[in-house]
Write a protein that holds these residues in place. Structure first.
Motif, PDB file in Angstrom:
ATOM      1  N   LEU A   1       0.867  -1.172   0.000  1.00 42.50           N
ATOM      2  CA  LEU A   1       0.000   0.000   0.000  1.00 42.50           C
ATOM      3  C   LEU A   1       0.901   1.218   0.000  1.00 42.50           C
ATOM      4  CD1 LEU A   1      -3.001   0.809   0.106  1.00 42.50           C
ATOM      5  CD2 LEU A   1      -2.752   1.001   2.565  1.00 42.50           C
ATOM      6  N   ASP A   2       0.908   1.959  -1.092  1.00 41.64           N
ATOM      7  CA  ASP A   2       1.790   3.118  -1.209  1.00 41.64           C
ATOM      8  C   ASP A   2       1.001   4.322  -1.717  1.00 41.64           C
ATOM      9  OD1 ASP A   2       1.476   2.799  -3.979  1.00 41.64           O
ATOM     10  OD2 ASP A   2       3.322   1.629  -4.149  1.00 41.64           O
ATOM     11  N   GLU A   3       1.720   5.372  -2.068  1.00 42.08           N
ATOM     12  CA  GLU A   3       1.077   6.622  -2.483  1.00 42.08           C
ATOM     13  C   GLU A   3       0.232   6.468  -3.737  1.00 42.08           C
ATOM     14  OE1 GLU A   3       4.309   9.343  -2.809  1.00 42.08           O
ATOM     15  OE2 GLU A   3       4.650   9.386  -0.650  1.00 42.08           O
ATOM     16  N   THR A   4       0.526   5.482  -4.573  1.00 45.66           N
ATOM     17  CA  THR A   4      -0.235   5.318  -5.816  1.00 45.66           C
ATOM     18  C   THR A   4      -1.633   4.775  -5.569  1.00 45.66           C
ATOM     19  OG1 THR A   4       0.610   3.085  -6.216  1.00 45.66           O
ATOM     20  CG2 THR A   4       1.863   4.920  -7.162  1.00 45.66           C
ATOM     21  N   ASN A   5      -1.844   4.063  -4.474  1.00 44.40           N
ATOM     22  CA  ASN A   5      -3.171   3.509  -4.216  1.00 44.40           C
ATOM     23  C   ASN A   5      -3.733   3.913  -2.854  1.00 44.40           C
ATOM     24  OD1 ASN A   5      -1.574   1.893  -2.590  1.00 44.40           O
ATOM     25  ND2 ASN A   5      -1.671   0.133  -3.952  1.00 44.40           N
ATOM     26  N   GLU A   6      -3.039   4.777  -2.148  1.00 39.27           N
ATOM     27  CA  GLU A   6      -3.472   5.187  -0.813  1.00 39.27           C
ATOM     28  C   GLU A   6      -4.793   5.952  -0.842  1.00 39.27           C
ATOM     29  OE1 GLU A   6      -1.612   7.315   3.151  1.00 39.27           O
ATOM     30  OE2 GLU A   6      -0.473   7.322   1.292  1.00 39.27           O
ATOM     31  N   ASP A   7      -4.977   6.854  -1.795  1.00 39.07           N
ATOM     32  CA  ASP A   7      -6.225   7.622  -1.887  1.00 39.07           C
ATOM     33  C   ASP A   7      -7.416   6.711  -2.161  1.00 39.07           C
ATOM     34  OD1 ASP A   7      -4.982  10.028  -1.405  1.00 39.07           O
ATOM     35  OD2 ASP A   7      -4.772  10.542  -3.526  1.00 39.07           O
ATOM     36  N   LEU A   8      -7.210   5.719  -2.996  1.00 37.54           N
ATOM     37  CA  LEU A   8      -8.274   4.784  -3.302  1.00 37.54           C
ATOM     38  C   LEU A   8      -8.690   4.015  -2.052  1.00 37.54           C
ATOM     39  CD1 LEU A   8     -10.108   3.318  -5.329  1.00 37.54           C
ATOM     40  CD2 LEU A   8      -8.206   1.767  -5.781  1.00 37.54           C
ATOM     41  N   TYR A   9      -7.713   3.554  -1.290  1.00 38.12           N
ATOM     42  CA  TYR A   9      -8.051   2.796  -0.093  1.00 38.12           C
ATOM     43  C   TYR A   9      -8.652   3.706   0.984  1.00 38.12           C
ATOM     44  CZ  TYR A   9      -8.121  -1.085   3.080  1.00 38.12           C
ATOM     45  OH  TYR A   9      -8.553  -2.058   3.923  1.00 38.12           O
ATOM     46  N   ASP A  10      -8.210   4.943   1.067  1.00 33.59           N
ATOM     47  CA  ASP A  10      -8.839   5.895   1.996  1.00 33.59           C
ATOM     48  C   ASP A  10     -10.323   6.062   1.664  1.00 33.59           C
ATOM     49  OD1 ASP A  10      -6.548   6.334   3.450  1.00 33.59           O
ATOM     50  OD2 ASP A  10      -6.071   8.245   2.491  1.00 33.59           O
ATOM     51  N   PHE A  11     -10.640   6.110   0.375  1.00 33.06           N
ATOM     52  CA  PHE A  11     -12.035   6.224  -0.051  1.00 33.06           C
ATOM     53  C   PHE A  11     -12.826   4.992   0.387  1.00 33.06           C
ATOM     54  CE2 PHE A  11     -15.353   5.197  -3.134  1.00 33.06           C
ATOM     55  CZ  PHE A  11     -16.162   6.303  -2.996  1.00 33.06           C
ATOM     56  N   ILE A  12     -12.254   3.815   0.208  1.00 34.76           N
ATOM     57  CA  ILE A  12     -12.933   2.578   0.592  1.00 34.76           C
ATOM     58  C   ILE A  12     -13.177   2.551   2.096  1.00 34.76           C
ATOM     59  CG2 ILE A  12     -12.717   0.060   0.693  1.00 34.76           C
ATOM     60  CD1 ILE A  12     -11.044   0.340  -1.933  1.00 34.76           C
ATOM     61  N   ILE A  13     -12.164   2.930   2.884  1.00 37.42           N
ATOM     62  CA  ILE A  13     -12.311   2.972   4.346  1.00 37.42           C
ATOM     63  C   ILE A  13     -13.422   3.945   4.740  1.00 37.42           C
ATOM     64  CG2 ILE A  13     -11.181   3.688   6.495  1.00 37.42           C
ATOM     65  CD1 ILE A  13     -10.177   1.035   5.601  1.00 37.42           C
ATOM     66  N   THR A  14     -13.475   5.094   4.087  1.00 44.79           N
ATOM     67  CA  THR A  14     -14.511   6.082   4.379  1.00 44.79           C
ATOM     68  C   THR A  14     -15.889   5.517   4.058  1.00 44.79           C
ATOM     69  OG1 THR A  14     -12.988   7.897   3.955  1.00 44.79           O
ATOM     70  CG2 THR A  14     -15.330   8.416   3.868  1.00 44.79           C
ATOM     71  N   GLN A  15     -16.018   4.841   2.924  1.00 48.71           N
ATOM     72  CA  GLN A  15     -17.299   4.229   2.554  1.00 48.71           C
ATOM     73  C   GLN A  15     -17.756   3.223   3.594  1.00 48.71           C
ATOM     74  OE1 GLN A  15     -18.554   6.484   0.128  1.00 48.71           O
ATOM     75  NE2 GLN A  15     -19.661   4.608  -0.186  1.00 48.71           N
ATOM     76  N   VAL A  16     -16.834   2.385   4.034  1.00 46.98           N
ATOM     77  CA  VAL A  16     -17.177   1.362   5.024  1.00 46.98           C
ATOM     78  C   VAL A  16     -17.547   2.013   6.361  1.00 46.98           C
ATOM     79  CG1 VAL A  16     -16.270  -0.575   6.369  1.00 46.98           C
ATOM     80  CG2 VAL A  16     -15.824  -0.455   3.925  1.00 46.98           C
ATOM     81  N   SER A  17     -16.798   3.030   6.766  1.00 51.17           N
ATOM     82  CA  SER A  17     -17.053   3.666   8.061  1.00 51.17           C
ATOM     83  C   SER A  17     -18.368   4.432   8.087  1.00 51.17           C
ATOM     84  CB  SER A  17     -15.897   4.586   8.448  1.00 51.17           C
ATOM     85  OG  SER A  17     -15.861   5.726   7.617  1.00 51.17           O
ATOM     86  N   GLN A  18     -18.852   4.844   6.914  1.00 52.88           N
ATOM     87  CA  GLN A  18     -20.110   5.592   6.851  1.00 52.88           C
ATOM     88  C   GLN A  18     -21.265   4.721   6.364  1.00 52.88           C
ATOM     89  OE1 GLN A  18     -19.325   9.094   4.526  1.00 52.88           O
ATOM     90  NE2 GLN A  18     -18.068  10.005   6.105  1.00 52.88           N
ATOM     91  N   SER A  19     -21.110   3.425   6.522  1.00 56.62           N
ATOM     92  CA  SER A  19     -22.138   2.485   6.080  1.00 56.62           C
ATOM     93  C   SER A  19     -22.738   1.751   7.266  1.00 56.62           C
ATOM     94  CB  SER A  19     -21.538   1.471   5.104  1.00 56.62           C
ATOM     95  OG  SER A  19     -21.049   2.103   3.957  1.00 56.62           O
ATOM     96  N   LYS A  20     -23.929   1.271   7.043  1.00 56.47           N
ATOM     97  CA  LYS A  20     -24.655   0.554   8.082  1.00 56.47           C
ATOM     98  C   LYS A  20     -25.434  -0.569   7.409  1.00 56.47           C
ATOM     99  CE  LYS A  20     -27.954   1.351  11.726  1.00 56.47           C
ATOM    100  NZ  LYS A  20     -28.684   2.266  12.515  1.00 56.47           N
TER     101      LYS A  20
END
Length: 96
Positions: free
Chosen positions: A75-94
């Motif tokens: 996990l590096d700078e090339t895919n970090e933003d993508l994974y941050d988006f995924i984490i945000t989606q999961v954290s704001q889901s129910k």
């Protein structure tokens, strides 16, 4: 964590206190905001995930792929933003 749900004000006490006042709700307080105001300010409602939906399965797959990348140190700078988006989606889901 704060969640913004699309709950009608007349139903707020049920969601705050829980059904029939059995304390299984969201907590002790509820705050009502104008929906249009929230949309204009860029606030995002909580996403509800249907366990049988293909989108939920896809989110689970990419989340696990990201965890695998982290475990392998890939996990590096090339895919970090993508994974941050995924984490945000999961954290704001129910679950639905």
């Amino acid at each position: 964590m704060l969640r913004f749900c699309d709950i009608n004000l007349h139903k707020l006490s049920m969601h705050v206190d829980g059904l029939f006042g059995n304390n299984d709700g969201y907590g002790e307080y509820g705050l009502g905001l104008d929906k249009k105001y929230c949309e204009e300010k860029g606030l995002q409602l909580v996403s509800y995930l249907n366990g049988k939906a293909s989108q939920t399965e896809m989110l689970r797959l990419v989340f696990n792929q990201g965890l695998d990348l982290m475990d392998k140190g890939k996990l590096d700078e090339t895919n970090e933003d993508l994974y941050d988006f995924i984490i945000t989606q999961v954290s704001q889901s129910k679950p639905l």
